[in-house]
Design a protein around this motif. Structure first.
Motif, PDB file in Angstrom:
ATOM      1  N   HIS A  33      41.887  24.145  17.499  1.00 26.12           N
ATOM      2  CA  HIS A  33      40.989  24.812  18.456  1.00 26.12           C
ATOM      3  C   HIS A  33      39.784  25.399  17.714  1.00 26.12           C
ATOM      4  O   HIS A  33      39.940  25.975  16.637  1.00 26.12           O
ATOM      5  CB  HIS A  33      41.743  25.917  19.193  1.00 26.12           C
ATOM      6  CG  HIS A  33      41.034  26.428  20.398  1.00 26.12           C
ATOM      7  ND1 HIS A  33      39.981  27.309  20.322  1.00 26.12           N
ATOM      8  CD2 HIS A  33      41.220  26.167  21.718  1.00 26.12           C
ATOM      9  CE1 HIS A  33      39.556  27.579  21.542  1.00 26.12           C
ATOM     10  NE2 HIS A  33      40.291  26.897  22.408  1.00 26.12           N
ATOM     11  N   ASP A  82      44.012  28.907  26.737  1.00 28.61           N
ATOM     12  CA  ASP A  82      42.564  29.094  26.701  1.00 28.61           C
ATOM     13  C   ASP A  82      42.280  30.593  26.605  1.00 28.61           C
ATOM     14  O   ASP A  82      43.211  31.395  26.521  1.00 28.61           O
ATOM     15  CB  ASP A  82      41.890  28.463  27.934  1.00 28.61           C
ATOM     16  CG  ASP A  82      42.472  28.968  29.254  1.00 28.61           C
ATOM     17  OD1 ASP A  82      42.859  30.155  29.346  1.00 28.61           O
ATOM     18  OD2 ASP A  82      42.533  28.176  30.216  1.00 28.61           O
ATOM     19  N   TYR A 127      45.315  30.098  19.525  1.00 24.86           N
ATOM     20  CA  TYR A 127      45.208  28.848  20.284  1.00 24.86           C
ATOM     21  C   TYR A 127      45.902  27.725  19.526  1.00 24.86           C
ATOM     22  O   TYR A 127      46.231  27.870  18.356  1.00 24.86           O
ATOM     23  CB  TYR A 127      43.729  28.514  20.517  1.00 24.86           C
ATOM     24  CG  TYR A 127      42.992  29.682  21.125  1.00 24.86           C
ATOM     25  CD1 TYR A 127      43.039  29.910  22.490  1.00 24.86           C
ATOM     26  CD2 TYR A 127      42.289  30.580  20.325  1.00 24.86           C
ATOM     27  CE1 TYR A 127      42.394  31.009  23.048  1.00 24.86           C
ATOM     28  CE2 TYR A 127      41.650  31.676  20.876  1.00 24.86           C
ATOM     29  CZ  TYR A 127      41.708  31.890  22.238  1.00 24.86           C
ATOM     30  OH  TYR A 127      41.088  32.981  22.777  1.00 24.86           O
TER      31      TYR A 127
END
Length: 137
Positions: free
Chosen positions: A63, A102, A59
């Motif tokens: 994150h 995501d 990510y």
């Protein structure tokens, strides 16, 4: 008493952390050890035991799942991981992991990319990927 209950309700989600799992494309036939994950994500290794190059996904910077992997598995801060990778990039031995937006995006990318590896919270698992490592805290 009411304030105590309210405080506990607010803190509970932070205390209950989902299990992190390292997942791979089904083309990867064997589980990975903690050492293999460390070496792959630090750029010290690029090949899987099959001899094929691993395609890493993670990510964007900052994150929380990056933080969880770096702290719990690699035992380094994000800055330490990035510095180590920078050395490997300069030597030409490492290709930075591709970035997923995501967890759903990461699963889509890992499922569709041979020899791909990434990590998600266990509740996001589906049958398109293989679990390669479970973080046991």
């Amino acid at each position: 008493m009411k304030n105590l209950l309210l405080t506990l309700c607010c803190l509970l989600p932070a205390l209950v952390q989902a299990e992190l799992v390292v997942v791979g494309n089904p083309s990867i036939k064997s589980e990975l050890s903690r050492r293999q994950i460390i070496d792959l994500y630090l750029g010290k290794a690029t090949l899987l035991s099959s001899g094929y190059s691993a395609e890493l996904f993670e990510y964007g910077s900052g994150h929380p799942l990056n933080h969880q992997l770096y702290q719990s598995v690699i035992k380094r801060t994000e800055n330490q991981v990035l510095m180590n990778r920078q050395k490997q990039l300069i030597s030409g031995k490492f290709k930075s992991p591709a970035i997923a937006k995501d967890q759903t995006d990461l699963l889509d990318k890992v499922a569709s990319t041979p020899n791909a590896i990434g990590y998600v919270e266990s509740q996001f698992l589906d049958d398109r990927v293989t679990v390669l490592f479970k973080l046991e805290e």
